[in-house]
Design a protein around this motif. Structure first.
Motif, PDB file in Angstrom:
ATOM      1  N   ALA A  48     -60.457 -38.339 -22.007  1.00 29.73           N
ATOM      2  CA  ALA A  48     -59.135 -37.442 -22.987  1.00 29.73           C
ATOM      3  C   ALA A  48     -59.742 -36.151 -22.203  1.00 29.73           C
ATOM      4  CB  ALA A  48     -60.057 -37.479 -23.957  1.00 29.73           C
ATOM      5  N   ASP A  49     -60.925 -34.923 -21.870  1.00 32.74           N
ATOM      6  CA  ASP A  49     -61.086 -34.205 -21.560  1.00 32.74           C
ATOM      7  C   ASP A  49     -60.715 -33.437 -20.502  1.00 32.74           C
ATOM      8  OD1 ASP A  49     -62.754 -34.369 -23.785  1.00 32.74           O
ATOM      9  OD2 ASP A  49     -64.849 -34.348 -23.158  1.00 32.74           O
ATOM     10  N   GLY A  50     -60.586 -34.903 -19.594  1.00 35.28           N
ATOM     11  CA  GLY A  50     -59.158 -34.756 -17.902  1.00 35.28           C
ATOM     12  C   GLY A  50     -58.238 -34.400 -18.175  1.00 35.28           C
ATOM     13  N   GLN A  51     -57.794 -34.865 -19.293  1.00 36.82           N
ATOM     14  CA  GLN A  51     -56.453 -35.105 -19.597  1.00 36.82           C
ATOM     15  C   GLN A  51     -55.868 -34.009 -20.089  1.00 36.82           C
ATOM     16  OE1 GLN A  51     -53.588 -37.143 -18.868  1.00 36.82           O
ATOM     17  NE2 GLN A  51     -55.199 -37.522 -17.308  1.00 36.82           N
ATOM     18  N   LYS A  52     -56.476 -33.220 -21.545  1.00 34.59           N
ATOM     19  CA  LYS A  52     -56.579 -31.924 -22.512  1.00 34.59           C
ATOM     20  C   LYS A  52     -56.495 -30.997 -20.701  1.00 34.59           C
ATOM     21  CE  LYS A  52     -59.057 -30.018 -25.844  1.00 34.59           C
ATOM     22  NZ  LYS A  52     -60.047 -29.710 -26.409  1.00 34.59           N
TER      23      LYS A  52
END
Length: 226
Positions: free
Chosen positions: A212-216
């Motif tokens: 989720a952090d990377g996709q953000k």
């Protein structure tokens, strides 16, 4: 605790986003040294990998160049992590009043494209042929960054680049949306290489990009979800 060095090959269009991802990943793993990422056209990077370059992670701007690497047995299980579409990059304020692919054929316009073997080039060819536009570019570049550079410097009036490149360039260029750009959406896959010098770090970085952090981070640079 991850240690040693992490080495990454990534498509030129990923440079801003992956610099940020690498910074965040390094902060999470202080014992790991993240080497400066090598950015170029995906076909150029795939050729280097086939030539024996020892790298931990490869992120391609299309599935075709990733397939060259996986078909050669250098990696398996590539996963899509982002999507991107093309826009027309023009000088700030669009002085030539370019509004569509058709308007790129106006006499006296200098237009640059990526070479056909590079993902941004094959996507451009697909959109141009779908629109029935025959275009002779002033030059064909090996990666999308080179196309953007020519538009920014005024060497070219227009170039076909990714939407994310227009976003990253800020005020240096203006983007013109292309009708039907979704017909040539690029899917970006990532993989940890079978011969990764640091397999643990390679797997962890791929997992971070997909998290989720990377996709953000990717979304903040204008990339679409896979």
């Amino acid at each position: 605790e991850l240690t040693g060095e992490l080495t990454v090959f990534a498509a030129a269009s990923l440079s801003s986003a992956f610099d940020e991802l690498a910074t965040q990943f390094a902060q999470l793993h202080p014992g790991l040294e993240v080497a400066p990422i090598s950015y170029d056209g995906s076909s150029v990077l795939a050729t280097q990998l086939l030539g024996g370059a020892a790298i931990d992670v490869f992120a391609s701007a299309d599935e075709k160049n990733m397939a060259k690497v996986t078909d050669a047995g250098l990696a398996s299980g590539a996963t899509a992590f982002a999507t991107n579409t093309l826009e027309i990059a023009v000088a700030p304020g669009n002085p030539e009043k370019i509004s569509s692919l058709q308007s790129l054929t106006a006499p006296g316009l200098t237009v640059v494209l990526c070479a056909a073997e590079v993902p941004c080039g094959s996507a451009a060819q697909k959109l141009l042929s779908t629109a029935g536009v025959a275009l002779t570019p002033a030059s064909e570049e090996q990666n999308v960054t080179a196309v953007l550079t020519k538009v920014r410097s005024g060497e070219a009036d227009a170039g076909l680049v990714y939407r994310t490149d227009v976003t990253a360039a800020g005020d240096a260029v203006t983007g013109v949306e292309i009708d039907g750009a979704d017909a040539a959406t690029n899917v970006y896959p990532i993989v940890a290489l079978a011969g990764a010098p640091n397999p643990e770090a390679a797997r962890a970085f791929v997992a971070f990009v997909l998290s989720a952090d990377g996709q953000k981070v990717l979304k903040s640079f204008g990339f679409g979800a896979p």
